[in-house]
Design an enzyme around this catalytic site. Structure first.
Site, short mmCIF file in Angstrom:
data_model
loop_
_atom_site.label_atom_id
_atom_site.label_comp_id
_atom_site.label_asym_id
_atom_site.label_seq_id
_atom_site.Cartn_x
_atom_site.Cartn_y
_atom_site.Cartn_z
N ASN A 51 0.83 -1.18 0.00
CA ASN A 51 0.00 0.00 0.00
C ASN A 51 0.88 1.24 0.00
OD1 ASN A 51 0.55 -0.92 2.72
ND2 ASN A 51 -1.14 0.29 3.53
N GLU A 53 0.30 5.30 0.65
CA GLU A 53 -0.61 6.36 1.09
C GLU A 53 -0.20 7.70 0.49
OE1 GLU A 53 -1.89 4.34 5.32
OE2 GLU A 53 -0.57 6.08 5.37
N ASN A 54 -1.15 8.63 0.56
CA ASN A 54 -0.93 9.97 0.05
C ASN A 54 -1.63 10.95 0.98
OD1 ASN A 54 -1.67 12.39 -1.78
ND2 ASN A 54 -0.21 11.21 -3.00
N ALA A 55 -1.06 12.14 1.14
CA ALA A 55 -1.68 13.15 1.99
C ALA A 55 -3.10 13.48 1.52
CB ALA A 55 -0.83 14.42 2.02
N CYS A 62 -4.22 0.64 -2.47
CA CYS A 62 -4.06 -0.56 -1.64
C CYS A 62 -3.00 -1.48 -2.24
CB CYS A 62 -5.38 -1.31 -1.55
SG CYS A 62 -6.71 -0.39 -0.76
N GLU A 64 -3.20 -4.66 -2.75
CA GLU A 64 -3.78 -5.61 -3.69
C GLU A 64 -3.88 -5.00 -5.09
OE1 GLU A 64 -6.09 -6.18 0.26
OE2 GLU A 64 -4.97 -4.58 -0.75
N CYS A 95 -10.51 -4.50 0.89
CA CYS A 95 -11.60 -3.54 0.83
C CYS A 95 -12.51 -3.85 -0.37
CB CYS A 95 -11.06 -2.11 0.74
SG CYS A 95 -10.34 -1.67 -0.87
N CYS A 98 -10.91 -3.30 -3.84
CA CYS A 98 -9.98 -4.36 -4.23
C CYS A 98 -10.73 -5.62 -4.65
CB CYS A 98 -9.00 -4.66 -3.10
SG CYS A 98 -7.77 -3.36 -2.88
#
Length: 138
Positions: A51, A53-55, A62, A64, A95, A98
């Site tokens: 995974n 992430e981004n601000a 994700c 997957e 999720c 996904c």
């Protein structure tokens, strides 16, 4: 796109190993919840992803989907199995987004969930996403 839901013990071990290795590379400065995934394709190739992430949270991807998109970029189209690993005691669960992306490339596939103790739970896409909508409906 029906696939044999059985995979070899060797493939299962390799999927788990690669998923566990992938979560070590996760970029998770906000949730601090690293996830790794590895996908096995009908060609026999395995792709791993983590995974990221981004601000701007909506831009987070994700593990997957990261794994699947890397495989698709290399020409893969028939998903056979997915392993999802986390370092926590609880088992991961893909999720909804996904699950739908899995469905784009398989009517059903093996899904291997791995916790931080190396314990596994086996399930299938049809269990996680019953009565699903797929490409054959279009």
């Amino acid at each position: 796109m029906e696939h044999d839901l059985e995979i070899t013990p060797e493939d299962q071990k390799e999927l788990i190993r690669l998923a566990q290795s992938a979560y070590a590379e996760a970029y998770v400065p906000y949730s601090h919840y690293p996830v790794g995934a590895a996908t096995l394709w009908s060609s026999g190739e395995i792709f791993a992803g983590c995974n990221v992430e981004n601000a701007s949270f909506g831009l987070t991807v994700c593990a997957e989907r990261n794994s699947i998109f890397q495989a698709v970029a290399q020409g893969e189209r028939k998903l056979k199995a997915v392993a999802i690993a986390v370092p926590t005691e609880t088992f991961p669960s893909p999720c909804g987004a996904c699950r739908q992306v899995f469905r784009e490339f398989a009517e059903d596939c093996l899904v291997i969930l791995v916790n931080g103790q190396g314990e596994t739970q086996l399930t299938h896409l049809k269990t996680l996403l019953p009565d699903s909508f797929g490409p054959e409906f279009l």
